[in-house]
Write an enzyme that holds these catalytic residues in place. Sequence first.
Site, short mmCIF file in Angstrom:
data_model
loop_
_atom_site.label_atom_id
_atom_site.label_comp_id
_atom_site.label_asym_id
_atom_site.label_seq_id
_atom_site.Cartn_x
_atom_site.Cartn_y
_atom_site.Cartn_z
N SER A 143 0.86 -1.18 0.00
CA SER A 143 0.00 0.00 0.00
C SER A 143 0.89 1.23 0.00
O SER A 143 2.05 1.16 0.44
CB SER A 143 -0.89 0.01 1.25
OG SER A 143 -1.53 1.26 1.42
N TYR A 156 -1.80 0.52 10.92
CA TYR A 156 -1.94 -0.05 9.58
C TYR A 156 -0.69 0.20 8.75
O TYR A 156 -0.16 -0.72 8.11
CB TYR A 156 -3.17 0.54 8.88
CG TYR A 156 -3.34 0.08 7.45
CD1 TYR A 156 -3.70 -1.23 7.16
CD2 TYR A 156 -3.14 0.97 6.39
CE1 TYR A 156 -3.86 -1.65 5.85
CE2 TYR A 156 -3.29 0.55 5.07
CZ TYR A 156 -3.65 -0.76 4.81
OH TYR A 156 -3.79 -1.18 3.50
#
Length: 233
Positions: A143, A156
């Site tokens: 990501s 995260y």
Amino acid sequence: MENLRGKTAIVTGASSGIGKAIARRLANEGMNVVLAARSAEKLSDVEEEINSSGSGEAVSVPTDMADKASVGELVRQAQEAYGSVDVLVNNAGQMLAGTVRSGKTDEWDSMIDVNIKGVLYGADAVLPKMIERCSGHILNIDSVSGHEVTKTSTVYSATKFAVRAISMGLEKELARTGVRVTNISPGMVDTPLMGSRSVDRKILDPENIADAIVYALTQPAHVNVNEITIRPV
């Protein structure tokens, strides 16, 4: 360009979103696709869709990527069905409470177990045979949160920084073995993980990430595409 027809890929998190798009695209390229996710019902729908399309072939194996034994069974069934695993797409992931101040330690544990341990368990299960054959490709779906941190993404992002570090280190570990490693970092993609968040621009489609997967896979055998970052304009 490498020909993918007849090769076998495991795609984790294949029941929806990016994973589903990758599985469909690889099947369209003529690959055998082993679909992995926790939801047997959703996997069955994707399997049926692929097998009725007339391109590649798919089987589904309900899998908990946070459980090493479950991941091992996934790879065993893939090998039993198709003889070998040529490609592993580590796509399964969770995006839960991202701040340390939230105190949601159970959600942190879940992200660590799936986002980090799941990637490691998958690689561990496929690597021995890949190294033995001097051929294979592991693609980790990371990501842009693995490159930068916002005030709401601390935990995260930490898991995604870890995925990127694993990809970088694994590529070095596997140099000259014939096994390739690619880290793919998408920006905002239109998937269920997006939830109801509003945005003021066109975001990426899951198929855009599938295109990047095929690009990395179809390079000549001596070419290792280490990192792809994809952002909306």
